[in-house]
Design a protein around this motif. Sequence first.
Motif, short mmCIF file in Angstrom:
data_model
loop_
_atom_site.label_atom_id
_atom_site.label_comp_id
_atom_site.label_asym_id
_atom_site.label_seq_id
_atom_site.Cartn_x
_atom_site.Cartn_y
_atom_site.Cartn_z
N UNK A 25 0.83 -1.20 0.00
CA UNK A 25 0.00 0.00 0.00
C UNK A 25 0.86 1.25 0.00
N UNK A 26 1.99 1.20 0.70
CA UNK A 26 2.92 2.34 0.69
C UNK A 26 3.38 2.60 -0.75
N UNK A 27 3.73 1.51 -1.43
CA UNK A 27 4.18 1.62 -2.82
C UNK A 27 3.12 2.29 -3.69
N UNK A 28 1.85 1.89 -3.49
CA UNK A 28 0.76 2.45 -4.30
C UNK A 28 0.54 3.93 -3.99
N UNK A 29 0.56 4.28 -2.70
CA UNK A 29 0.34 5.68 -2.32
C UNK A 29 1.48 6.58 -2.79
N UNK A 30 2.70 6.08 -2.65
CA UNK A 30 3.87 6.88 -3.03
C UNK A 30 4.16 6.84 -4.53
N UNK A 31 3.46 5.90 -5.23
CA UNK A 31 3.69 5.73 -6.67
C UNK A 31 5.18 5.49 -6.95
N UNK A 32 5.68 4.44 -6.33
CA UNK A 32 7.11 4.15 -6.47
C UNK A 32 7.32 2.65 -6.66
N UNK A 33 8.57 2.20 -6.63
CA UNK A 33 8.90 0.78 -6.84
C UNK A 33 8.96 0.05 -5.50
N UNK A 34 9.00 -1.29 -5.57
CA UNK A 34 9.11 -2.10 -4.36
C UNK A 34 10.38 -1.76 -3.58
N UNK A 35 11.47 -1.65 -4.30
CA UNK A 35 12.75 -1.40 -3.65
C UNK A 35 12.76 -0.04 -2.95
N UNK A 36 12.25 0.96 -3.64
CA UNK A 36 12.22 2.30 -3.04
C UNK A 36 11.27 2.35 -1.85
#
Length: 376
Positions: free
Chosen positions: A335-346
Amino acid sequence: MWIWQLKDWPNFTYDKTIVIPKLESCIQAVSPLKQLSEFLSLEQRLDWEAAILLDETLASAKIEGELYDRDSVRSSIVNKLGIGKGNKFNQQSDAMVELLLSAIRTTEQQVNHDVIKQWHQMLFPVAPIITPMTIGDYRDDTMQIVSGRYGKQQVHFEAPGAVNSEVEQEMELFFDWLNASSNESTFIRAAIAKFWFVTIHPFDDGNGRLSRIIAERCLAEAEHINLRLFSLSSAFESHRNEYYQLLESHQRCELGSNEKIVDEKNNLDLTAWIVWFLSMLEIAAIDAKKEFERVMQTTRFWQKNQLTVFNTRQRKVITKLLETTDFSEGISRKKYKALAKTTDATAARDIGDLVEKEILVPIGEGRSRRYLIQKS
């Protein structure tokens, strides 16, 4: 037989012995909100109002079967309140936010034909393409609330007035009552105003939203404040089935006649409606107090972490976690990835950094791992 066909329409009555105890309970819930607002700085008050306004805008649309984009609504709110700069925009939701603010900020102005028509224009900045409608003027035909498929439709209610002039006459009576001085509790008047307006159903669309705005305006006048203290629509939306059932039961008179009847048999009695309305107002006040505590928690969080360095992604997610109760059980990395619109690693690096800084607290293991924000 509809309620407006009764010979004494619109001389509503109610049982004071039933209403007054509920009124006292409601006042006890609502009155402290103004006092609480005085403890806040201007910035905190605006943050509180922004949260309430966000809930009100989304819930008011949802009651009518519309879903606004949360980020677009929030962008409109922060831009109009001057507490930030939103970069998402939706004309329809932006117009709704403008209307909600305008109605509360101008309580010294009486509501009349011109004002309500202007509000209707604000509510519909773009005319619907599929279903033509009159914007900024009263309807000029019969209005029925129906459900069901073609050929098997059920008429739930038919509003008074079949032409524009008849609707205007109904509204004239409403405004005369609304703007007249009265010793009656403004809380009760707000309940009656909400019911009366939506029963007239003066416009082709938007009547429910405008009726709630009128009710909230009445309540703002009662508190002598131009700050939105609670979201009435949120309470209505969470009890939507009760709302429609109670509204229909009062509007509909099962007497099998189209003539004005001699014995109303208390069909103009709004006791049940007023008690329910006051209950919703009490719920809205309780929820507003929770928003107050959230504002205070958010203030304490940013004060405590004013020297902490966050990147843009982290700040965006933290703001979301502090702003809503959607993540009361924690936020996952996905969910963090989706909210931040970033990659898994980031996302993993961002979360690890926030845990190290004691901003997020991990709970659970493996796929069920979540992260709670450390609010204080």
